[in-house]
Scaffold this motif. Sequence first.
Motif, PDB file in Angstrom:
ATOM      1  N   ARG A  68       0.853  -1.182   0.000  1.00  0.00           N
ATOM      2  CA  ARG A  68       0.000   0.000   0.000  1.00  0.00           C
ATOM      3  C   ARG A  68       0.891   1.234   0.000  1.00  0.00           C
ATOM      4  O   ARG A  68       2.069   1.156   0.330  1.00  0.00           O
ATOM      5  CB  ARG A  68      -0.931   0.014   1.211  1.00  0.00           C
ATOM      6  N   SER A  69       0.314   2.351  -0.365  1.00  0.00           N
ATOM      7  CA  SER A  69       1.072   3.600  -0.362  1.00  0.00           C
ATOM      8  C   SER A  69       1.285   4.060   1.072  1.00  0.00           C
ATOM      9  O   SER A  69       0.415   3.916   1.929  1.00  0.00           O
ATOM     10  CB  SER A  69       0.288   4.664  -1.143  1.00  0.00           C
ATOM     11  N   MET A  70       2.462   4.600   1.353  1.00  0.00           N
ATOM     12  CA  MET A  70       2.787   5.076   2.692  1.00  0.00           C
ATOM     13  C   MET A  70       2.338   6.525   2.858  1.00  0.00           C
ATOM     14  O   MET A  70       3.131   7.462   2.806  1.00  0.00           O
ATOM     15  CB  MET A  70       4.290   4.983   2.940  1.00  0.00           C
ATOM     16  N   VAL A  71       1.043   6.725   2.988  1.00  0.00           N
ATOM     17  CA  VAL A  71       0.475   8.062   3.121  1.00  0.00           C
ATOM     18  C   VAL A  71      -0.381   8.107   4.368  1.00  0.00           C
ATOM     19  O   VAL A  71      -1.105   7.163   4.661  1.00  0.00           O
ATOM     20  CB  VAL A  71      -0.395   8.417   1.890  1.00  0.00           C
ATOM     21  N   ASN A  72      -0.297   9.210   5.118  1.00  0.00           N
ATOM     22  CA  ASN A  72      -1.221   9.385   6.229  1.00  0.00           C
ATOM     23  C   ASN A  72      -1.853  10.774   6.150  1.00  0.00           C
ATOM     24  O   ASN A  72      -1.343  11.660   5.469  1.00  0.00           O
ATOM     25  CB  ASN A  72      -0.524   9.161   7.586  1.00  0.00           C
ATOM     26  N   PRO A  73      -2.976  10.994   6.818  1.00  0.00           N
ATOM     27  CA  PRO A  73      -3.691  12.259   6.689  1.00  0.00           C
ATOM     28  C   PRO A  73      -2.919  13.466   7.208  1.00  0.00           C
ATOM     29  O   PRO A  73      -3.210  14.591   6.838  1.00  0.00           O
ATOM     30  CB  PRO A  73      -4.961  12.033   7.544  1.00  0.00           C
ATOM     31  N   GLU A  74      -1.930  13.256   8.082  1.00  0.00           N
ATOM     32  CA  GLU A  74      -1.195  14.373   8.661  1.00  0.00           C
ATOM     33  C   GLU A  74      -0.047  14.865   7.776  1.00  0.00           C
ATOM     34  O   GLU A  74       0.472  15.939   7.977  1.00  0.00           O
ATOM     35  CB  GLU A  74      -0.618  13.995  10.035  1.00  0.00           C
ATOM     36  N   GLY A  75       0.386  14.058   6.835  1.00  0.00           N
ATOM     37  CA  GLY A  75       1.518  14.484   6.018  1.00  0.00           C
ATOM     38  C   GLY A  75       1.833  13.484   4.942  1.00  0.00           C
ATOM     39  O   GLY A  75       1.331  12.369   4.938  1.00  0.00           O
ATOM     40  N   GLU A  76       2.685  13.890   4.027  1.00  0.00           N
ATOM     41  CA  GLU A  76       3.071  13.028   2.918  1.00  0.00           C
ATOM     42  C   GLU A  76       4.569  12.795   2.962  1.00  0.00           C
ATOM     43  O   GLU A  76       5.329  13.653   3.375  1.00  0.00           O
ATOM     44  CB  GLU A  76       2.685  13.691   1.595  1.00  0.00           C
ATOM     45  N   THR A 156      -2.610   6.178  -4.236  1.00  0.00           N
ATOM     46  CA  THR A 156      -1.498   5.976  -5.162  1.00  0.00           C
ATOM     47  C   THR A 156      -1.696   6.869  -6.380  1.00  0.00           C
ATOM     48  O   THR A 156      -2.813   7.289  -6.695  1.00  0.00           O
ATOM     49  CB  THR A 156      -1.414   4.512  -5.637  1.00  0.00           C
ATOM     50  N   SER A 157      -0.608   7.120  -7.073  1.00  0.00           N
ATOM     51  CA  SER A 157      -0.705   7.892  -8.313  1.00  0.00           C
ATOM     52  C   SER A 157      -1.026   6.952  -9.473  1.00  0.00           C
ATOM     53  O   SER A 157      -0.835   5.734  -9.379  1.00  0.00           O
ATOM     54  CB  SER A 157       0.617   8.613  -8.592  1.00  0.00           C
ATOM     55  N   ALA A 158      -1.488   7.541 -10.549  1.00  0.00           N
ATOM     56  CA  ALA A 158      -1.757   6.751 -11.746  1.00  0.00           C
ATOM     57  C   ALA A 158      -0.484   6.064 -12.230  1.00  0.00           C
ATOM     58  O   ALA A 158      -0.511   4.915 -12.677  1.00  0.00           O
ATOM     59  CB  ALA A 158      -2.334   7.645 -12.839  1.00  0.00           C
ATOM     60  N   LYS A 159       0.656   6.760 -12.114  1.00  0.00           N
ATOM     61  CA  LYS A 159       1.924   6.189 -12.558  1.00  0.00           C
ATOM     62  C   LYS A 159       2.314   4.984 -11.717  1.00  0.00           C
ATOM     63  O   LYS A 159       2.807   3.974 -12.244  1.00  0.00           O
ATOM     64  CB  LYS A 159       3.027   7.260 -12.478  1.00  0.00           C
ATOM     65  N   GLN A 160       2.093   5.044 -10.396  1.00  0.00           N
ATOM     66  CA  GLN A 160       2.417   3.912  -9.527  1.00  0.00           C
ATOM     67  C   GLN A 160       1.605   2.682  -9.919  1.00  0.00           C
ATOM     68  O   GLN A 160       2.146   1.577 -10.046  1.00  0.00           O
ATOM     69  CB  GLN A 160       2.144   4.266  -8.065  1.00  0.00           C
ATOM     70  N   THR A 185      -4.221  12.420   0.474  1.00  0.00           N
ATOM     71  CA  THR A 185      -3.141  13.283   0.012  1.00  0.00           C
ATOM     72  C   THR A 185      -3.685  14.364  -0.904  1.00  0.00           C
ATOM     73  O   THR A 185      -4.502  14.088  -1.787  1.00  0.00           O
ATOM     74  CB  THR A 185      -2.035  12.467  -0.698  1.00  0.00           C
ATOM     75  N   SER A 186      -3.212  15.589  -0.705  1.00  0.00           N
ATOM     76  CA  SER A 186      -3.720  16.737  -1.459  1.00  0.00           C
ATOM     77  C   SER A 186      -3.279  16.730  -2.918  1.00  0.00           C
ATOM     78  O   SER A 186      -3.861  17.433  -3.750  1.00  0.00           O
ATOM     79  CB  SER A 186      -3.266  18.038  -0.792  1.00  0.00           C
ATOM     80  N   ARG A 187      -2.259  15.930  -3.247  1.00  0.00           N
ATOM     81  CA  ARG A 187      -1.778  15.939  -4.626  1.00  0.00           C
ATOM     82  C   ARG A 187      -2.606  15.041  -5.546  1.00  0.00           C
ATOM     83  O   ARG A 187      -2.363  14.996  -6.750  1.00  0.00           O
ATOM     84  CB  ARG A 187      -0.301  15.542  -4.679  1.00  0.00           C
ATOM     85  N   LEU A 188      -3.570  14.327  -4.978  1.00  0.00           N
ATOM     86  CA  LEU A 188      -4.429  13.462  -5.785  1.00  0.00           C
ATOM     87  C   LEU A 188      -5.876  13.917  -5.674  1.00  0.00           C
ATOM     88  O   LEU A 188      -6.323  14.356  -4.607  1.00  0.00           O
ATOM     89  CB  LEU A 188      -4.321  12.008  -5.323  1.00  0.00           C
ATOM     90  N   SER A 189      -6.607  13.793  -6.761  1.00  0.00           N
ATOM     91  CA  SER A 189      -8.033  14.121  -6.752  1.00  0.00           C
ATOM     92  C   SER A 189      -8.844  12.843  -6.899  1.00  0.00           C
ATOM     93  O   SER A 189      -8.298  11.757  -7.100  1.00  0.00           O
ATOM     94  CB  SER A 189      -8.366  15.073  -7.908  1.00  0.00           C
ATOM     95  N   ARG A 190     -10.131  12.996  -6.832  1.00  0.00           N
ATOM     96  CA  ARG A 190     -11.039  11.859  -6.997  1.00  0.00           C
ATOM     97  C   ARG A 190     -10.886  11.217  -8.372  1.00  0.00           C
ATOM     98  O   ARG A 190     -11.220  10.059  -8.568  1.00  0.00           O
ATOM     99  CB  ARG A 190     -12.477  12.336  -6.778  1.00  0.00           C
ATOM    100  N   TYR A 191     -10.367  11.975  -9.319  1.00  0.00           N
ATOM    101  CA  TYR A 191     -10.272  11.496 -10.700  1.00  0.00           C
ATOM    102  C   TYR A 191      -8.848  11.159 -11.137  1.00  0.00           C
ATOM    103  O   TYR A 191      -8.655  10.452 -12.117  1.00  0.00           O
ATOM    104  CB  TYR A 191     -10.863  12.547 -11.641  1.00  0.00           C
ATOM    105  N   SER A 192      -7.838  11.665 -10.413  1.00  0.00           N
ATOM    106  CA  SER A 192      -6.455  11.458 -10.854  1.00  0.00           C
ATOM    107  C   SER A 192      -5.725  10.356 -10.101  1.00  0.00           C
ATOM    108  O   SER A 192      -4.617   9.992 -10.461  1.00  0.00           O
ATOM    109  CB  SER A 192      -5.657  12.762 -10.694  1.00  0.00           C
ATOM    110  N   ASN A 193      -6.322   9.802  -9.045  1.00  0.00           N
ATOM    111  CA  ASN A 193      -5.634   8.780  -8.245  1.00  0.00           C
ATOM    112  C   ASN A 193      -5.591   7.443  -8.992  1.00  0.00           C
ATOM    113  O   ASN A 193      -6.337   7.206  -9.941  1.00  0.00           O
ATOM    114  CB  ASN A 193      -6.301   8.631  -6.877  1.00  0.00           C
TER     115      ASN A 193
END
Length: 199
Positions: A68-76, A156-160, A185-193
């Motif tokens: 899984r991606s190592m992301v948490n709500p407090e930071g990236e 996760t990103s589309a690239k991952q 994560t703020s760098r992903l949207s509902r459509y770009s993840n």
Amino acid sequence: NFGKRGIYGVKPLNARQSFQMDACMADPEDVPCVIVKGAAGTGKTYIAEACGLDALYDGRYERIILTRSMVNPEGEGELGILPGDQKDKMDPYLKPFYDNLEQLMRSREPKEDLEQIRIAIDDLLAQGQIEIQPMSSIRGRTFTNSYIIIDEAQNTSAKQIETLITRLGDGSKIVILGCLDQIDTSRLSRYSNGLAVAS
């Protein structure tokens, strides 16, 4: 029909879980990729792990890979600054995988105590039959005869996701799980993840 009789001691509670079981247990040549979207607590990861264990013990796969991606709500990107070695840093993120494995193996072997179950899981890990890895450490590998679970794919990103899917070798299946309402994560949207793009 796997959904009617259950898998590894797990019986489906509804049609969605039954469909997931059928897809996860299908031959990888027929169904190499399974994508399951649903709210937290609907059993997506639990069922995916149950199917993986059943197929592993049946000799259909040589290993299960859980990531899984190592992301948490407090930071990236905080994996690198946390104290401890890689295992110490990963454990809070990957604990749900361990919990599911313990519960699945206890339901299958109710006479075994928790310590014996944990020893059995450690043996599977030591032998490489189960790998629990951060996503960053499995990029670039080619997977043959493997059952791969990507959990929390909405982070996760589309690239991952694309990178992992294109690394599938002979006899492998990838199961992509997530919930579009739980992007952390703020760098992903509902459509770009990665989950949305894979779908």
